[in-house]
Design a protein around this motif. Structure first.
Motif, PDB file in Angstrom:
ATOM      1  N   SER A  28       0.790  -1.178   0.000  1.00 36.35           N
ATOM      2  CA  SER A  28       0.000   0.000   0.000  1.00 36.35           C
ATOM      3  C   SER A  28       0.810   1.208   0.000  1.00 36.35           C
ATOM      4  N   ALA A  29       0.423   2.139   0.758  1.00 32.98           N
ATOM      5  CA  ALA A  29       1.012   3.448   0.659  1.00 32.98           C
ATOM      6  C   ALA A  29       2.262   3.530   1.465  1.00 32.98           C
ATOM      7  N   CYS A  30       3.172   4.300   0.970  1.00 33.35           N
ATOM      8  CA  CYS A  30       4.452   4.405   1.631  1.00 33.35           C
ATOM      9  C   CYS A  30       4.399   5.520   2.651  1.00 33.35           C
ATOM     10  N   SER A  31       4.331   5.179   3.929  1.00 30.98           N
ATOM     11  CA  SER A  31       4.346   6.227   4.943  1.00 30.98           C
ATOM     12  C   SER A  31       5.757   6.763   5.109  1.00 30.98           C
ATOM     13  N   ARG A  32       6.719   5.911   4.845  1.00 27.97           N
ATOM     14  CA  ARG A  32       8.101   6.355   4.709  1.00 27.97           C
ATOM     15  C   ARG A  32       8.621   5.775   3.419  1.00 27.97           C
ATOM     16  N   ARG A  40      -2.235  -1.061  -2.452  1.00 31.33           N
ATOM     17  CA  ARG A  40      -2.064  -0.355  -3.719  1.00 31.33           C
ATOM     18  C   ARG A  40      -1.565   1.066  -3.561  1.00 31.33           C
ATOM     19  N   GLY A  41      -1.115   1.437  -2.373  1.00 28.97           N
ATOM     20  CA  GLY A  41      -0.468   2.730  -2.203  1.00 28.97           C
ATOM     21  C   GLY A  41      -1.419   3.910  -2.205  1.00 28.97           C
ATOM     22  N   GLU A  42      -0.842   5.092  -2.168  1.00 31.82           N
ATOM     23  CA  GLU A  42      -1.631   6.318  -2.082  1.00 31.82           C
ATOM     24  C   GLU A  42      -2.536   6.461  -3.298  1.00 31.82           C
ATOM     25  N   GLY A  43      -3.837   6.725  -3.036  1.00 34.22           N
ATOM     26  CA  GLY A  43      -4.794   6.880  -4.117  1.00 34.22           C
ATOM     27  C   GLY A  43      -5.097   5.604  -4.866  1.00 34.22           C
ATOM     28  N   GLY A  44      -4.594   4.458  -4.347  1.00 34.76           N
ATOM     29  CA  GLY A  44      -4.813   3.183  -5.029  1.00 34.76           C
ATOM     30  C   GLY A  44      -4.074   3.053  -6.339  1.00 34.76           C
ATOM     31  N   ARG A 185     -21.816  -0.179  10.373  1.00 33.58           N
ATOM     32  CA  ARG A 185     -21.652  -1.138   9.288  1.00 33.58           C
ATOM     33  C   ARG A 185     -22.557  -0.765   8.125  1.00 33.58           C
ATOM     34  N   ILE A 186     -22.170  -1.256   6.926  1.00 31.97           N
ATOM     35  CA  ILE A 186     -22.961  -1.093   5.714  1.00 31.97           C
ATOM     36  C   ILE A 186     -23.298  -2.487   5.213  1.00 31.97           C
ATOM     37  N   ASN A 187     -24.570  -2.738   4.922  1.00 29.62           N
ATOM     38  CA  ASN A 187     -24.981  -4.072   4.503  1.00 29.62           C
ATOM     39  C   ASN A 187     -24.310  -4.475   3.194  1.00 29.62           C
ATOM     40  N   ASN A 188     -23.882  -5.729   3.125  1.00 32.20           N
ATOM     41  CA  ASN A 188     -23.289  -6.302   1.916  1.00 32.20           C
ATOM     42  C   ASN A 188     -24.157  -7.480   1.481  1.00 32.20           C
ATOM     43  N   PRO A 189     -25.117  -7.267   0.559  1.00 29.17           N
ATOM     44  CA  PRO A 189     -26.076  -8.311   0.237  1.00 29.17           C
ATOM     45  C   PRO A 189     -25.548  -9.448  -0.614  1.00 29.17           C
ATOM     46  N   GLY A 190     -24.348  -9.309  -1.223  1.00 29.34           N
ATOM     47  CA  GLY A 190     -23.926 -10.433  -2.047  1.00 29.34           C
ATOM     48  C   GLY A 190     -22.591 -10.311  -2.733  1.00 29.34           C
ATOM     49  N   TRP A 191     -21.695  -9.458  -2.245  1.00 28.42           N
ATOM     50  CA  TRP A 191     -20.372  -9.311  -2.870  1.00 28.42           C
ATOM     51  C   TRP A 191     -19.321 -10.077  -2.080  1.00 28.42           C
ATOM     52  N   TYR A 192     -18.384 -10.687  -2.824  1.00 26.08           N
ATOM     53  CA  TYR A 192     -17.314 -11.482  -2.235  1.00 26.08           C
ATOM     54  C   TYR A 192     -15.962 -10.911  -2.646  1.00 26.08           C
ATOM     55  N   ASN A 193     -14.942 -11.188  -1.846  1.00 24.20           N
ATOM     56  CA  ASN A 193     -13.572 -10.742  -2.148  1.00 24.20           C
ATOM     57  C   ASN A 193     -13.561  -9.247  -2.486  1.00 24.20           C
ATOM     58  N   PHE A 194     -14.146  -8.470  -1.626  1.00 24.11           N
ATOM     59  CA  PHE A 194     -14.452  -7.069  -1.921  1.00 24.11           C
ATOM     60  C   PHE A 194     -13.320  -6.165  -1.435  1.00 24.11           C
ATOM     61  N   THR A 195     -12.940  -5.223  -2.299  1.00 23.79           N
ATOM     62  CA  THR A 195     -11.939  -4.246  -1.911  1.00 23.79           C
ATOM     63  C   THR A 195     -12.488  -2.842  -2.144  1.00 23.79           C
ATOM     64  N   PHE A 196     -11.859  -1.855  -1.550  1.00 23.82           N
ATOM     65  CA  PHE A 196     -12.405  -0.506  -1.560  1.00 23.82           C
ATOM     66  C   PHE A 196     -11.270   0.495  -1.443  1.00 23.82           C
ATOM     67  N   LEU A 197     -11.558   1.726  -1.864  1.00 24.64           N
ATOM     68  CA  LEU A 197     -10.588   2.806  -1.782  1.00 24.64           C
ATOM     69  C   LEU A 197     -11.192   3.942  -0.961  1.00 24.64           C
ATOM     70  N   MET A 198     -10.469   4.439   0.026  1.00 23.76           N
ATOM     71  CA  MET A 198     -10.913   5.568   0.839  1.00 23.76           C
ATOM     72  C   MET A 198     -10.186   6.827   0.387  1.00 23.76           C
ATOM     73  N   ALA A 199     -10.962   7.869   0.074  1.00 23.33           N
ATOM     74  CA  ALA A 199     -10.381   9.149  -0.347  1.00 23.33           C
ATOM     75  C   ALA A 199     -11.347  10.264  -0.010  1.00 23.33           C
ATOM     76  N   CYS A 241     -10.101   0.117  -7.491  1.00 24.74           N
ATOM     77  CA  CYS A 241     -10.039   1.382  -8.221  1.00 24.74           C
ATOM     78  C   CYS A 241      -8.780   2.170  -7.891  1.00 24.74           C
ATOM     79  N   ALA A 242      -8.494   3.120  -8.757  1.00 25.26           N
ATOM     80  CA  ALA A 242      -7.419   4.085  -8.527  1.00 25.26           C
ATOM     81  C   ALA A 242      -7.949   5.473  -8.870  1.00 25.26           C
TER      82      ALA A 242
END
Length: 428
Positions: A28-32, A40-44, A185-199, A241-242
């Motif tokens: 992921s992101a390089c803090s140093r 996947r690092g900064e901004g994915g 929590r947010i309901n997940n009705p049917g997705w598997y192996n799920f990834t997400f990006l926070m920005a 995503c990126a």
């Protein structure tokens, strides 16, 4: 994101994949400059600040399991300070010395681990198929707390501000405090192996009220900004995503009569598709056949389908790398592709004799990823010029690289489907 539940027959695929809108690989992101702590690092974007350049030499490698079993996943590790942290199909979570490969400690979970960890100053967090999110002390690997859910955890784990975030398969997206208490929590009705990006306090993507829906979710307002136009981007797999400026990039893979790959740029504020490129998968089929011949009859669709199934446990499958004015995709077929990030014009395409086995990671203008290998063609780590796709360097590997290499400081780190873990360093 990763995968969505779907048709109940093997050929039509059991679930829809959304590999990840911010996926977690250990990469992921390089803090140093020497660390890689966020998927996947900064901004994915899959880009390291390292100035490493080939030729590269082997610092060390270690076989994690004394078995000939072919692994389906060995997701990216986290590298922080002098330690590498990662989980494995054997159910163990490892902490290895980055210089020597010495095992500092190992923690045994209750099942296989297909989660990308996250590390902060004191603790490392990961999920397991035993249905628990674990927080361990970084120094000794002692369990601090665990949080049980109703399903397997096959997602990245990420800390964003004061929340630890992860996803349970077809269960929920969980936000916990750093001491393991549920925030919401947010309901997940049917997705598997799920990834997400926070920005910018937005999750790209969160699962919507019905299975087909995913959309950016404002965690402060607790509302969706829009939903992905599924009727326009209908696929079996949706990648992590990126982000670059106002644009959000993702890749898709679909299996109907063969492999169809999609590459998209979306306005992250409105959800409007800015550009897209859809292409049939490009394969040298004799090499796919050689790799999969003990499992499948000699039918092109069957071979492509099993190659697709090989990839769906990889949380960074089809994840893009974004560098300057280019967005680069690898995996899904035998081609690496670079598009103009603003217009979607294909800037270069590089074909290989065997399918590509991993997502890309970029450092110092060079793109690194794996090749699957086949009869007469051993698996390899490949380095291309990001500018024009020229091959700059290649190295044979013991087994095919499963996830995008992690590049932390002067090291390149990855694992293979033969359960071999590598650390490479620059040769001066």
């Amino acid at each position: 994101m990763r995968m969505r539940t779907g048709v109940q027959t093997q050929k039509k695929i059991f679930f829809h994949v959304f590999p990840a809108v911010v996926l977690i690989f250990i990469l992921s992101a390089c803090s140093r400059n020497t660390d890689w702590v966020q998927f996947r690092g900064e901004g994915g974007r899959g880009v390291s600040s390292s100035r490493i350049a080939p030729p590269l030499g082997l610092r060390w490698k270690i076989k994690l399991q004394d078995s000939d079993e072919i692994l389906r996943s060995l997701n990216p590790p986290v590298v922080i300070g002098d330690t590498i942290y990662f989980g494995s199909d054997d159910g163990n979570f490892y902490a290895l010395d980055v210089e020597s490969g010495y095992m500092r400690w190992v923690f045994k979970s209750g099942a296989e681990i297909n989660s990308i960890p996250y590390a902060d100053k004191e603790q490392v967090y990961f999920g397991s198929k035993d249905g628990k999110l674990y927080a361990l002390s970084r120094d000794k690997g002692e369990e601090i707390w665990n949080f049980p859910v109703r399903s397997q955890i096959n997602s990245q784990v990420q800390r964003y501000r004061d929340s630890i975030i992860f996803v349970g398969d077809a269960d929920a997206i969980y936000y916990l405090s750093p001491d393991g208490k549920e925030q919401f929590r947010i309901n997940n009705p049917g997705w598997y192996n799920f990834t997400f990006l926070m920005a910018d306090d937005v999750m790209y993507f969160a699962t919507g009220p019905v299975v087909e829906q995913v959309g950016p979710y404002d965690i402060n307002k607790k509302e969706y900004l829009w939903f992905l136009p599924y009727h326009e981007i209908k696929a079996t797999w949706y990648s992590f995503c990126a982000i670059r400026g106002d644009l959000l990039y993702l890749g898709t893979a679909d299996m109907i009569d063969g492999t169809t790959l999609g590459y998209y740029a979306i306005n992250r504020h409105t959800g409007k598709i800015v550009w897209k490129h859809v292409d049939e998968g490009k394969f040298h089929r004799e090499y796919v056949r050689n790799y999969l011949n003990e499992f499948v009859p000699y039918v092109d669709f069957e071979m492509e389908f099993l190659y697709f199934l090989r990839n769906i446990d990889l949380l960074d499958f089809m994840a893009p790398t974004v560098w300057k004015d280019l967005v680069i995709w690898t995996g899904g077929d035998c081609a690496a592709r670079a598009f103009d990030a603003d217009t979607g014009i294909l800037r270069w395409e590089k074909m290989f004799d065997t399918p590509i086995s991993s997502a890309p990671t970029l450092a110092a203008g060079r793109v690194y990823f794996g090749l699957l290998g086949g009869e007469g063609n051993p698996p390899q780590l490949v380095c291309l010029s990001a500018k024009d796709g020229r091959v700059l360097w290649q190295m044979e590997t013991e087994g095919s690289i499963l996830s995008a290499p992690v590049i932390a400081g002067k090291r390149i780190v990855f694992g293979t489907d033969l359960s071999v873990f590598y650390v490479l360093e620059q040769v001066f």
